[in-house]
Write a protein that holds these residues in place. Sequence first.
Motif, PDB file in Angstrom:
ATOM      1  N   TRP A 119      65.358  29.672   9.386  1.00  0.00           N
ATOM      2  CA  TRP A 119      64.277  30.118  10.368  1.00  0.00           C
ATOM      3  C   TRP A 119      63.263  29.189  10.615  1.00  0.00           C
ATOM      4  O   TRP A 119      63.134  28.444   9.542  1.00  0.00           O
ATOM      5  N   HIS A 120      62.554  29.356  11.676  1.00  0.00           N
ATOM      6  CA  HIS A 120      61.528  28.570  11.829  1.00  0.00           C
ATOM      7  C   HIS A 120      60.371  29.218  11.133  1.00  0.00           C
ATOM      8  O   HIS A 120      59.817  30.246  11.501  1.00  0.00           O
ATOM      9  N   SER A 121      59.601  28.378  10.109  1.00  0.00           N
ATOM     10  CA  SER A 121      58.357  28.779   9.125  1.00  0.00           C
ATOM     11  C   SER A 121      57.091  29.291  10.219  1.00  0.00           C
ATOM     12  O   SER A 121      56.465  30.121   9.603  1.00  0.00           O
ATOM     13  N   GLU A 122      56.908  28.393  11.304  1.00  0.00           N
ATOM     14  CA  GLU A 122      55.785  28.777  12.044  1.00  0.00           C
ATOM     15  C   GLU A 122      56.331  29.938  12.978  1.00  0.00           C
ATOM     16  O   GLU A 122      54.982  30.776  13.521  1.00  0.00           O
ATOM     17  N   ASN A 123      57.319  30.354  13.332  1.00  0.00           N
ATOM     18  CA  ASN A 123      57.656  31.541  14.127  1.00  0.00           C
ATOM     19  C   ASN A 123      58.718  32.197  13.542  1.00  0.00           C
ATOM     20  O   ASN A 123      59.827  32.116  13.890  1.00  0.00           O
ATOM     21  N   LEU A 124      58.581  33.158  12.571  1.00  0.00           N
ATOM     22  CA  LEU A 124      59.602  34.069  12.089  1.00  0.00           C
ATOM     23  C   LEU A 124      60.260  34.700  12.929  1.00  0.00           C
ATOM     24  O   LEU A 124      61.452  35.465  12.737  1.00  0.00           O
ATOM     25  N   GLU A 125      59.742  35.029  14.158  1.00  0.00           N
ATOM     26  CA  GLU A 125      60.483  35.948  15.211  1.00  0.00           C
ATOM     27  C   GLU A 125      61.442  35.342  15.975  1.00  0.00           C
ATOM     28  O   GLU A 125      62.208  35.988  16.483  1.00  0.00           O
ATOM     29  N   LYS A 126      61.351  34.016  15.814  1.00  0.00           N
ATOM     30  CA  LYS A 126      62.194  33.085  16.531  1.00  0.00           C
ATOM     31  C   LYS A 126      63.722  33.398  16.151  1.00  0.00           C
ATOM     32  O   LYS A 126      63.799  33.261  14.624  1.00  0.00           O
ATOM     33  N   PRO A 127      64.819  33.516  16.844  1.00  0.00           N
ATOM     34  CA  PRO A 127      66.125  33.697  16.177  1.00  0.00           C
ATOM     35  C   PRO A 127      66.471  32.526  15.280  1.00  0.00           C
ATOM     36  O   PRO A 127      66.233  31.449  15.648  1.00  0.00           O
ATOM     37  N   ALA A 128      67.410  32.731  14.316  1.00  0.00           N
ATOM     38  CA  ALA A 128      67.477  31.935  13.162  1.00  0.00           C
ATOM     39  C   ALA A 128      68.869  30.889  13.683  1.00  0.00           C
ATOM     40  O   ALA A 128      69.813  31.376  14.475  1.00  0.00           O
ATOM     41  N   GLN A 129      68.758  29.767  13.271  1.00  0.00           N
ATOM     42  CA  GLN A 129      70.099  28.664  13.461  1.00  0.00           C
ATOM     43  C   GLN A 129      70.913  29.201  12.361  1.00  0.00           C
ATOM     44  O   GLN A 129      70.520  29.378  11.189  1.00  0.00           O
ATOM     45  N   ARG A 130      72.244  29.006  12.657  1.00  0.00           N
ATOM     46  CA  ARG A 130      73.370  29.480  11.680  1.00  0.00           C
ATOM     47  C   ARG A 130      73.834  28.435  11.425  1.00  0.00           C
ATOM     48  O   ARG A 130      74.514  27.761  12.389  1.00  0.00           O
ATOM     49  N   VAL A 131      74.499  28.491   9.937  1.00  0.00           N
ATOM     50  CA  VAL A 131      75.266  27.247   9.542  1.00  0.00           C
ATOM     51  C   VAL A 131      76.519  28.037   8.723  1.00  0.00           C
ATOM     52  O   VAL A 131      76.379  28.754   7.979  1.00  0.00           O
ATOM     53  N   GLN A 132      77.714  27.807   9.471  1.00  0.00           N
ATOM     54  CA  GLN A 132      78.884  28.245   8.933  1.00  0.00           C
ATOM     55  C   GLN A 132      79.296  27.473   7.588  1.00  0.00           C
ATOM     56  O   GLN A 132      79.327  26.509   7.651  1.00  0.00           O
ATOM     57  N   LEU A 133      79.920  28.352   6.790  1.00  0.00           N
ATOM     58  CA  LEU A 133      80.391  27.793   5.642  1.00  0.00           C
ATOM     59  C   LEU A 133      81.950  28.257   5.777  1.00  0.00           C
ATOM     60  O   LEU A 133      82.368  29.425   5.409  1.00  0.00           O
ATOM     61  N   PRO A 134      82.824  27.250   5.920  1.00  0.00           N
ATOM     62  CA  PRO A 134      84.189  27.537   6.013  1.00  0.00           C
ATOM     63  C   PRO A 134      84.836  28.206   4.834  1.00  0.00           C
ATOM     64  O   PRO A 134      84.498  27.928   3.731  1.00  0.00           O
ATOM     65  N   ASP A 135      85.673  29.422   4.799  1.00  0.00           N
ATOM     66  CA  ASP A 135      86.545  30.060   3.822  1.00  0.00           C
ATOM     67  C   ASP A 135      85.644  30.470   2.758  1.00  0.00           C
ATOM     68  O   ASP A 135      86.050  30.589   1.699  1.00  0.00           O
ATOM     69  N   SER A 136      84.322  30.958   3.208  1.00  0.00           N
ATOM     70  CA  SER A 136      83.383  31.372   2.013  1.00  0.00           C
ATOM     71  C   SER A 136      83.398  32.900   2.325  1.00  0.00           C
ATOM     72  O   SER A 136      83.462  33.527   3.378  1.00  0.00           O
TER      73      SER A 136
END
Length: 753
Positions: free
Chosen positions: A656-673
Motif C-alpha cells: 500500500w502507498h502510505s500517503e494514500n491508503l485509498e489507492k489500490p495496493a500493488q500485489r506480489v505473488q508468492l508461488p506455491d504458497s
Amino acid sequence: MIDNLRRPTMKEMRRSSSSENCAPKRMGTSLPNLREERHLGILRHTSVTETPLKIRQKHVKQFQLPDFHPHLSYKYVQDYYADLVGLLGKAISFTPRENSSLLARYYYLRGVVNTMCTRRLDALSDFQNLNHTDVEIFPAELVRALVDSLQHEEQAQVDRRPELKRLVCRVKSSETGEVTVQPTDDHVKKFKMPKTHMPLENFVTHIQESGIVRDVGTIHRLFDALSVGPQKEVDPDVFRVFYTFWKEMEAEAQDVHLPAEVMEQLDNNECVYKISCSVKTNYGVGKIAMTQKRLFLLPDGRRGFVDITKFRDIVEVKISSAQFLLLRIPSLRIKSNLKKEVFEANLRSECDLWSLMIKEMWAGRKMADDHKDPQHMQQALTNVLLMDTVVGCLQTQKGILAASKLAYYDRLKHEVPTAVPKTTSDTLKHRINPSLHLPSQQTVDVLLYTPGQLEKSDIDGDGNPKLWCALSHGRVVVFDAASWSMQQNGIQVGALPLSCMLGLDQEQVWMGSRDSTIYIINARSMSCHKQLTEHRGEVTDLVLEDRQDASSSPTLAYSCSLDGMVIVWDVSTLKMRRQFNLSCHNLTSMQLYNRTLWCCANDCIMELRKTGVVQRKICLLQDPTTPPSPFNGFIVYLERDQIWTSRVDSSELCVWHSENLEKPAQRVQLPDSAGVTSMLKVKNQIWVGCRSLSENQSGVVGKIFVVDVAQAVVEKELLAHTDSVQALCSAEDRYVLSGSACLDGKIAIWKVE
C-alpha cells in the motif's frame, strides 16, 4: 538423541593416558563404577594448593523493627502491627524501584502483617505488587485463603479495583483447573526391569527411564526391531539382555586404548564407537575402528593407523565374497572418491552388521551435509549403536534383520530424494535443534536475537549474543549465538505457548504469553522473578519506544492483547502509564514508527496517535462471494512510502502507498504458497515465511521467499523446513533465523546478502 554417549574423545584419552603414566593401573572394578573409579584415580593424584579465599563483602540493608509495648494486650498488639505497617510503608517509599528484590521483601512482610490485622484488601494489594518485584516469593496458599475469606463488601471493592480483580480471577481460575500444566519430560524415576511383556507404550516409558534413548521416533523403530509375535510386544527377558549388552558396551568403550601416534592424528572431538575383531584386509591384517567421522585400520604388530575413508567421501558400500581355499568368505568392499583402490575386508560373520552400520553413517553424513544439520549425524550414530546392541542381544541371523529396521537414514536415502535446491544450499548456513533434550520435536513459536555485551565478555564470558527460542507450553531455550551451542535448555514461563518476546537493555527479556501475562526474564540469571498481569486477553506483541532524549525521558514499552487492549509501561518502574482499547477483531501485532503507533488486527490495519486515537485505517476488501482472508502481518516501510501486508490464507503480499491508503495496493505473488505465517524486513528485503504443499501433496513444507523491495518481486525461494515456517528474526541484519512447526521443529540460519 542419547542422553550421554559416554565415549571418551581423543582429547580426553590423551589427557587420561598422560595421567595413567603417573598412576597405578586399575585392577578390577565392578561394572556400575567404571567411570567413577577412573575419575577418582585421577583425583587422588592431583595436588591442590590451598590459598586464602577472597570473599567479597555484600552490602547488608537493615530494617529496624518497632519496640514491643511492655503490656501485650490486644490494643498494644494492634498498635504494634500499625507501627510496623507504617515503617514498612516508609521503607518502600525510600527504596528505589531498581532494587526490586528488597522491595519484594518489604511488600511480602507488609502483606503478612496486613493479613494478621485482617486488612485483607491491603494484604492482597501488597501480594499483587510481588508480580512486579519478585514473583518467586508469592505466597500462593496464603493468597488463596485471603480470597476465600473475602466478605461481600470487600468483594464489591475488589470489583472496583482492576488490579485486585485480576489477582482474584487468576487465583480462582487456578483452583478450577483452567490453566493447563505442561507435561513434564523429566524421567527422574527409579528404573526397574520390566517383568511382563511390554506393548509399545510401556516399552517407550521403560526405554526413556533407562536413559538409553529419549527420542520417541527412534524408540518406535527399536520396538519394531525387538518385538515379536502377532501381539507386537517385547519380551522382558529380551529387554533385560538388550539393556545388559548396552551397559557392557558403554563400559568397554571406556577401556579403549589407542597408541599415542593414533590419538595425535585424530581430531580432538573424535570418539571410537566400534572396533572389529582382527580381520584380513587388502591393507593388511588388523582391526577396523569407527568414529563419528571416519573408518581407519589398526594394523596388527605395527604402530599408527591406516586411514580407510571418511563417511562423506564414500561412494559405494557392498558385500561380495572372497575365495579362501575351498570356502567363500563374505567380504565388505568400500569405495571412496579420494582413493583409486577399493578397501576390502574379510569380516566373516560381522560383515552384514558392519555393512548396515557404515551405510547408515554414510547416509546420515550426506543428510547432515545437504541440510547443514549436524544432528542428523548424531541421530545416525544413535541408530548404529542400537543396531550393534540389537545384533549382540539376539545372537541369530534374525538379529541382522531386526537391526535393519533401525537403518532410518539409509532407507530414507532410497525412498525420498534428499537433494537440496542450490539457492537454498547457498543461502543456508547452519541448523540447530531446540528440542534436542526433549522426547519429541516442539513447535518454535517465537525467536528473539539479543546482541552481545562487549564490556561483560572479559569479566565472566557471558558477553556473547544470544538466541532465545520459545517452544510449546511456555518452554524457552537459549543458544549462544556465537557458537550456536545450547546455553540454557529449559526456562519454564507459564504453562501456555508464548506469543512474543522483546529484549530490553541487554539485561532483561519480556515474554508475552497466551495466558495474558508478561513474564520478565533476567538475562543474567536466566530466571523469571517478575510478571505483568494487567492484560485480560492473550498478549500478542511487545514493542519498545525509541527515546529521543535518553537522559530525561523514561523508557516506555507497549504491549497489546488479542482483545484490543494496548498498555504503555514505564520500563524502570514496571508501572502502567496509560492504556486504551481499540475497536477491532483480534489485535495481533503492532509497530512504532516516528512516534506513530501502527496496529494490525484481523479486519484492519490502523495508524494511531500514541494516545490511541485512530488516524487512518486499511480495511479488508469485502467480497460478497467469498469471505476475506484476515490480515496476519504487516511491515511499515515509510522510507519508500510503503505498507506491506500479508493475509492468513493468501498467496500474495499487498503493498500500500502510505500517503494514500485509498489507492489500490500493488500485489506480489508468492508461488506455491498456501498462506503467509510471518514477515521480516532486513536491509532492502522482505523475508516472508510461508506454508506450502509438498511436491507430492502429501504434507506441508515451509518456504521462505526473499522479496526485493525496490522491484517488488520475489528474488529467492528457499525450501526452509519440512513443516510450516512459524517464526522469523534477524541477527544484526547479517543473518535471518527461521523456526518451524513441530513436524520439523528446527531453527535454520540463513545468510543475508
